[in-house]
Design a protein around this motif. Structure first.
Motif, PDB file in Angstrom:
ATOM      1  N   ALA A 154       0.836  -1.204   0.000  1.00 24.87           N
ATOM      2  CA  ALA A 154       0.000   0.000   0.000  1.00 24.87           C
ATOM      3  C   ALA A 154       0.870   1.253   0.000  1.00 24.87           C
ATOM      4  O   ALA A 154       0.569   2.236  -0.697  1.00 24.87           O
ATOM      5  N   GLU A 155       1.967   1.228   0.762  1.00 24.90           N
ATOM      6  CA  GLU A 155       2.871   2.377   0.800  1.00 24.90           C
ATOM      7  C   GLU A 155       3.708   2.456  -0.473  1.00 24.90           C
ATOM      8  O   GLU A 155       3.984   3.549  -0.974  1.00 24.90           O
ATOM      9  N   VAL A 156       4.112   1.301  -1.000  1.00 22.45           N
ATOM     10  CA  VAL A 156       4.864   1.289  -2.253  1.00 22.45           C
ATOM     11  C   VAL A 156       4.023   1.896  -3.369  1.00 22.45           C
ATOM     12  O   VAL A 156       4.515   2.692  -4.183  1.00 22.45           O
ATOM     13  N   ALA A 157       2.751   1.536  -3.389  1.00 24.13           N
ATOM     14  CA  ALA A 157       1.849   2.056  -4.415  1.00 24.13           C
ATOM     15  C   ALA A 157       1.731   3.570  -4.342  1.00 24.13           C
ATOM     16  O   ALA A 157       1.723   4.262  -5.372  1.00 24.13           O
ATOM     17  N   GLU A 158       1.660   4.082  -3.133  1.00 28.78           N
ATOM     18  CA  GLU A 158       1.565   5.533  -2.967  1.00 28.78           C
ATOM     19  C   GLU A 158       2.833   6.225  -3.434  1.00 28.78           C
ATOM     20  O   GLU A 158       2.789   7.313  -4.003  1.00 28.78           O
ATOM     21  N   ILE A 159       3.964   5.579  -3.219  1.00 29.74           N
ATOM     22  CA  ILE A 159       5.241   6.178  -3.584  1.00 29.74           C
ATOM     23  C   ILE A 159       5.433   6.227  -5.102  1.00 29.74           C
ATOM     24  O   ILE A 159       5.831   7.260  -5.661  1.00 29.74           O
ATOM     25  N   ILE A 160       5.132   5.125  -5.797  1.00 28.64           N
ATOM     26  CA  ILE A 160       5.427   5.079  -7.225  1.00 28.64           C
ATOM     27  C   ILE A 160       4.218   5.336  -8.107  1.00 28.64           C
ATOM     28  O   ILE A 160       4.336   5.329  -9.338  1.00 28.64           O
ATOM     29  N   GLY A 161       3.068   5.571  -7.484  1.00 32.10           N
ATOM     30  CA  GLY A 161       1.897   5.976  -8.259  1.00 32.10           C
ATOM     31  C   GLY A 161       1.230   4.865  -9.032  1.00 32.10           C
ATOM     32  O   GLY A 161       0.709   5.098 -10.135  1.00 32.10           O
ATOM     33  N   ARG A 162       1.209   3.666  -8.483  1.00 36.08           N
ATOM     34  CA  ARG A 162       0.503   2.543  -9.100  1.00 36.08           C
ATOM     35  C   ARG A 162      -0.363   1.860  -8.042  1.00 36.08           C
ATOM     36  O   ARG A 162      -0.252   2.145  -6.857  1.00 36.08           O
ATOM     37  N   THR A 163      -1.180   0.942  -8.469  1.00 37.23           N
ATOM     38  CA  THR A 163      -2.040   0.251  -7.512  1.00 37.23           C
ATOM     39  C   THR A 163      -1.215  -0.757  -6.716  1.00 37.23           C
ATOM     40  O   THR A 163      -0.164  -1.229  -7.184  1.00 37.23           O
ATOM     41  N   PRO A 164      -1.685  -1.128  -5.517  1.00 38.49           N
ATOM     42  CA  PRO A 164      -0.976  -2.161  -4.755  1.00 38.49           C
ATOM     43  C   PRO A 164      -0.828  -3.459  -5.538  1.00 38.49           C
ATOM     44  O   PRO A 164       0.212  -4.122  -5.462  1.00 38.49           O
ATOM     45  N   ALA A 165      -1.861  -3.835  -6.290  1.00 37.68           N
ATOM     46  CA  ALA A 165      -1.801  -5.074  -7.077  1.00 37.68           C
ATOM     47  C   ALA A 165      -0.709  -4.979  -8.141  1.00 37.68           C
ATOM     48  O   ALA A 165       0.047  -5.934  -8.374  1.00 37.68           O
ATOM     49  N   ALA A 166      -0.605  -3.824  -8.782  1.00 33.08           N
ATOM     50  CA  ALA A 166       0.428  -3.638  -9.803  1.00 33.08           C
ATOM     51  C   ALA A 166       1.814  -3.682  -9.181  1.00 33.08           C
ATOM     52  O   ALA A 166       2.750  -4.264  -9.748  1.00 33.08           O
ATOM     53  N   CYS A 167       1.958  -3.086  -8.005  1.00 29.58           N
ATOM     54  CA  CYS A 167       3.251  -3.102  -7.311  1.00 29.58           C
ATOM     55  C   CYS A 167       3.625  -4.509  -6.882  1.00 29.58           C
ATOM     56  O   CYS A 167       4.799  -4.890  -6.911  1.00 29.58           O
ATOM     57  N   ARG A 168       2.624  -5.286  -6.489  1.00 33.15           N
ATOM     58  CA  ARG A 168       2.886  -6.673  -6.119  1.00 33.15           C
ATOM     59  C   ARG A 168       3.428  -7.443  -7.319  1.00 33.15           C
ATOM     60  O   ARG A 168       4.363  -8.240  -7.195  1.00 33.15           O
ATOM     61  N   GLN A 169       2.849  -7.198  -8.486  1.00 37.12           N
ATOM     62  CA  GLN A 169       3.315  -7.862  -9.701  1.00 37.12           C
ATOM     63  C   GLN A 169       4.723  -7.413 -10.074  1.00 37.12           C
ATOM     64  O   GLN A 169       5.551  -8.217 -10.502  1.00 37.12           O
ATOM     65  N   LEU A 170       4.996  -6.115  -9.917  1.00 37.82           N
ATOM     66  CA  LEU A 170       6.329  -5.597 -10.223  1.00 37.82           C
ATOM     67  C   LEU A 170       7.386  -6.236  -9.325  1.00 37.82           C
ATOM     68  O   LEU A 170       8.443  -6.659  -9.793  1.00 37.82           O
ATOM     69  N   ALA A 171       7.101  -6.290  -8.025  1.00 35.83           N
ATOM     70  CA  ALA A 171       8.048  -6.890  -7.090  1.00 35.83           C
ATOM     71  C   ALA A 171       8.238  -8.375  -7.377  1.00 35.83           C
ATOM     72  O   ALA A 171       9.357  -8.902  -7.286  1.00 35.83           O
ATOM     73  N   SER A 172       7.139  -9.051  -7.744  1.00 38.49           N
ATOM     74  CA  SER A 172       7.232 -10.473  -8.070  1.00 38.49           C
ATOM     75  C   SER A 172       8.095 -10.697  -9.306  1.00 38.49           C
ATOM     76  O   SER A 172       8.903 -11.632  -9.350  1.00 38.49           O
ATOM     77  N   SER A 173       7.962  -9.828 -10.288  1.00 34.46           N
ATOM     78  CA  SER A 173       8.796  -9.924 -11.487  1.00 34.46           C
ATOM     79  C   SER A 173      10.265  -9.704 -11.148  1.00 34.46           C
ATOM     80  O   SER A 173      11.148 -10.429 -11.624  1.00 34.46           O
TER      81      SER A 173
END
Length: 324
Positions: free
Chosen positions: A168-187
């Motif tokens: 949730a905090e990562v999403a706020e920082i980089i301007g994407r949804t939490p789900a998108a950030c989860r996918q980015l980190a997983s990649s």
């Protein structure tokens, strides 16, 4: 993979007059920010610039604006991360024009790192707030894999997997949804897992690097070949500022011959065993000045990868005092 760093910080409540302890708390965030920015950018110089810009934006605000921020630490982290994200975007284009291979900037051991950039030959005492926390997330092999990530992947992965920020905090920082950030980190995580990982503990690596140093100094090509993995690769980074090979040197025999050639054409080199990005490495000095910093990766008890950084702009942390 983790660091002692945590996203939460004890911060003063908003709406109160800012006192000296509050200022100290703001300045005290610098180590956390440098730790983060270095991992995001792979360059101490760029990390320092990003953190400096972060503080410039903080002090550009009025006292009322600063007091309205409930968590200054979180604000500083958010701004620094966004600055790094912008830098990563432009860095990809710059590195495409880079002469030769771009290797992350090597770091000395915490006890050896001289704080601040080299300037006028003046040495400064190390400031604990300026030191990079050296752990597995800053070893050279890890940083090289990070270079293969997209900027968004790298920021999401580092913030979540290394610094343990919730999505949730990562999403706020980089301007994407939490789900998108989860996918980015997983990649990003998949890229890390797909890369070869060092198998030797630091103690074992130190002995191997020492034998490598001794074989190089004695120009013992057979010993060098025996210490190298048959499929070893050596990559050098001169940045077009100093002479070096522009493409990776591959194969134990070819690498050993190249190293002997270097020893023959550059007499007077002194090899020193030093910690490089948290692992045993070597520094080559000429007339007391570091000219090359080498990091190593070990596979099955042999040296499988060598990263030799010669770009003088990347050796400032090693030359600030004129010597190590």
């Amino acid at each position: 993979m983790s660091t002692p760093s945590e996203p939460g910080h004890d911060q003063p409540e908003s709406g109160h007059d800012r006192s000296e302890p509050d200022l100290s708390a703001i300045i005290g965030e610098r180590r956390q920010l440098i730790n983060l920015a270095y991992r995001l950018l792979g360059s101490l110089t760029e990390a320092e610039d990003a953190v400096q810009e972060t503080y410039t934006r903080w002090y550009a605000m009025s006292p009322q604006q600063q007091e309205a921020i409930a968590s200054p630490g979180a604000w500083l982290t958010t701004v620094a991360s966004r600055i790094c994200l912008d830098v990563l975007g432009s860095a990809r284009a710059r590195r495409e024009r880079y002469v030769g291979t771009w290797i992350p900037e090597p770091l000395p051991d915490r006890a050896e790192w001289i704080s601040g950039r080299a300037g006028g030959g003046r040495a400064e005492s190390a400031d604990p707030a300026d030191r990079i926390t050296l752990d597995e997330s800053v070893n050279m092999a890890f940083l090289v894999v990070l270079e293969s990530m997209t900027p968004a992947e790298r920021v999401a992965f580092i913030l979540h997997d290394v610094f343990r920020y919730p999505f949730a905090e990562v999403a706020e920082i980089i301007g994407r949804t939490p789900a998108a950030c989860r996918q980015l980190a997983s990649s990003g995580r998949r890229r890390i897992r797909a890369a070869p990982t060092p198998a030797a503990p630091a103690a074992g690596q130190a002995g191997l690097v020492r034998h490598f140093k001794e074989a190089w100094e004695s120009r013992d090509i057979e010993a060098l070949v025996g210490l190298l993995d048959p499929d070893a690769t050596m990559t050098a980074d001169g940045g077009g500022l100093v002479g070096t090979v522009l493409r990776p040197v591959e194969g134990c025999q070819t690498i050993a011959q190249y190293l002997i050639h270097i020893a023959d054409i550059a007499p007077g080199l002194t090899l020193l065993e030093r910690t490089v990005n948290g692992r045993p490495g070597l520094v080559a000095q000429h007339t007391g000045v570091p000219v090359t910093v080498a990091a190593f990766d070990i596979t099955r008890g042999r040296i499988s990868r060598i990263w030799a950084v010669r770009n003088p702009e990347k050796l400032r942390a090693w030359t600030a005092s004129g010597q190590i």
